[in-house]
Scaffold this active site. Sequence first.
Site, PDB file in Angstrom:
ATOM      1  N   TYR A  14     -15.581  -3.195   6.489  1.00  0.00           N
ATOM      2  CA  TYR A  14     -14.229  -2.758   6.853  1.00  0.00           C
ATOM      3  C   TYR A  14     -13.936  -3.122   8.312  1.00  0.00           C
ATOM      4  CZ  TYR A  14     -10.453   0.660   7.744  1.00  0.00           C
ATOM      5  OH  TYR A  14      -9.293   1.268   8.100  1.00  0.00           O
ATOM      6  N   GLY A  51      -0.458   4.636  -1.089  1.00  0.00           N
ATOM      7  CA  GLY A  51      -1.609   5.150  -0.348  1.00  0.00           C
ATOM      8  C   GLY A  51      -1.250   6.258   0.631  1.00  0.00           C
ATOM      9  N   GLN A  52      -2.272   6.710   1.363  1.00  0.00           N
ATOM     10  CA  GLN A  52      -2.102   7.889   2.232  1.00  0.00           C
ATOM     11  C   GLN A  52      -0.994   7.682   3.264  1.00  0.00           C
ATOM     12  OE1 GLN A  52      -5.156   8.679   5.112  1.00  0.00           O
ATOM     13  NE2 GLN A  52      -4.537  10.798   5.419  1.00  0.00           N
ATOM     14  N   ILE A  77      -1.955  -8.224  -4.097  1.00  0.00           N
ATOM     15  CA  ILE A  77      -1.931  -8.735  -2.730  1.00  0.00           C
ATOM     16  C   ILE A  77      -2.818  -9.970  -2.541  1.00  0.00           C
ATOM     17  CG2 ILE A  77      -3.791  -7.431  -1.577  1.00  0.00           C
ATOM     18  CD1 ILE A  77      -0.230  -7.341  -0.470  1.00  0.00           C
ATOM     19  N   ILE A 121      -6.661   9.734  10.074  1.00  0.00           N
ATOM     20  CA  ILE A 121      -5.313  10.291   9.898  1.00  0.00           C
ATOM     21  C   ILE A 121      -5.382  11.463   8.926  1.00  0.00           C
ATOM     22  CG2 ILE A 121      -2.919   9.808   9.235  1.00  0.00           C
ATOM     23  CD1 ILE A 121      -3.823   8.156  11.662  1.00  0.00           C
ATOM     24  N   LYS A 137     -11.267  -5.677  10.110  1.00  0.00           N
ATOM     25  CA  LYS A 137     -10.271  -5.181  11.082  1.00  0.00           C
ATOM     26  C   LYS A 137     -10.301  -6.021  12.366  1.00  0.00           C
ATOM     27  CE  LYS A 137      -8.268  -2.297   8.580  1.00  0.00           C
ATOM     28  NZ  LYS A 137      -6.858  -2.527   8.206  1.00  0.00           N
ATOM     29  N   GLY A 180       0.839  -1.210   0.000  1.00  0.00           N
ATOM     30  CA  GLY A 180       0.000   0.000   0.000  1.00  0.00           C
ATOM     31  C   GLY A 180       0.863   1.245   0.000  1.00  0.00           C
TER      32      GLY A 180
HETATM   33  N1  SER Z   1      -9.856   6.424   8.240  1.00  0.00           N
HETATM   34  C1  SER Z   1     -10.515   5.153   8.133  1.00  0.00           C
HETATM   35  C2  SER Z   1     -11.793   5.263   7.416  1.00  0.00           C
HETATM   36  O1  SER Z   1     -12.424   6.285   7.555  1.00  0.00           O
HETATM   37  C3  SER Z   1     -10.771   4.594   9.496  1.00  0.00           C
HETATM   38  O2  SER Z   1      -9.805   3.666   9.791  1.00  0.00           O
HETATM   39  O3  SER Z   1     -12.191   4.361   6.772  1.00  0.00           O
END
Ligand code: SER
Length: 318
Positions: free
Chosen positions: A142, A11-12, A54, A172, A146, A8
Amino acid sequence: MKRMLVTGAVGQIGSELTMLLREKYGGDQVLAAGHHTKPTQKLENSGPFEFIEITKPGEVTNIIKKYEIGTIYHMAAILSAVGEKKPQLAWDVNMNGLYYILEAARESNCAVFVPSSIAAFGPNTPKDNTPQDTIQRANTMYGVTKVAGELLCDYYWTRFNLDTRGLRYPGIISYETLPGGGTTDYAVEIYYEALKQKKYECFLGPETQLDMMYMPDALNATIELMEADPDKLVHRNAFNVTAFSITPEHIAASIKKFIPEFTISYKPDPVRQAIADSWPNNMDDSCATREWGWKPQYDLDAMTEDMLKNLKIKLQIN
Ligand code: SER
């Protein structure tokens, strides 16, 4: 020293983590791996880069062997909002991808960092001062990946003695690379729009409270955890970490201190609002502080000042 792999890496978080690891350990020591998106010149010129799929186990194994990888930062993932649009894809990337990474790591005895999230909690988790160990009945795809990912990583640690560690990242905020399809993305977009338009229409309601953190703190937390003394770690997957707990109203007020004419309006998107409402207001991250010395550097206003300064340069706005 064996090399590091960042998946990744376009990615950000991955893009900035790769650059920081390369500064710290040397460009050749850190392999950046991406999916489709072309890497930036900076990423391409500072060390090795590979495209990998991946969800294909062979590719991960080959790369780990070819580059003699010793530590994996597995940042490749589908985020929450895209995960609700494409749940099957989110499962495939976030779960099958993780399983292949862990299996390849087991074969080559690599240490593995796997990010978890505030999304690993659900509507019946205590919302305030959310404990490290608590109810985790996540209700987004999601979030499901996790929670399952945390359990799988802990399983590989106890069953195979594989050195797995993780953080429950809050939202983040950063200016280098845009996040891709998360629920906390508003907290990044708002800074771009404040500079470009002096106004922002927010897809979450004004009082939606969530934990957040500025990128430099997220990167430090990640590297500090991987460098922490394993004997001090009571927990592994994954630590609550936060810098501040804020609402869209709080960010708007912080921006106004630097751009007085800035205005915010609200048009909540039902899907992302429901996701945000299922997550904690603020987490208790005292286990991270106790076990490996976690301490954030940036509060909201310090972050706003730095974000606006750096975004002005990036967007060439005077
Ligand atoms: N920043 C992520 C999201 O909004 C949360 O882990 O999906």
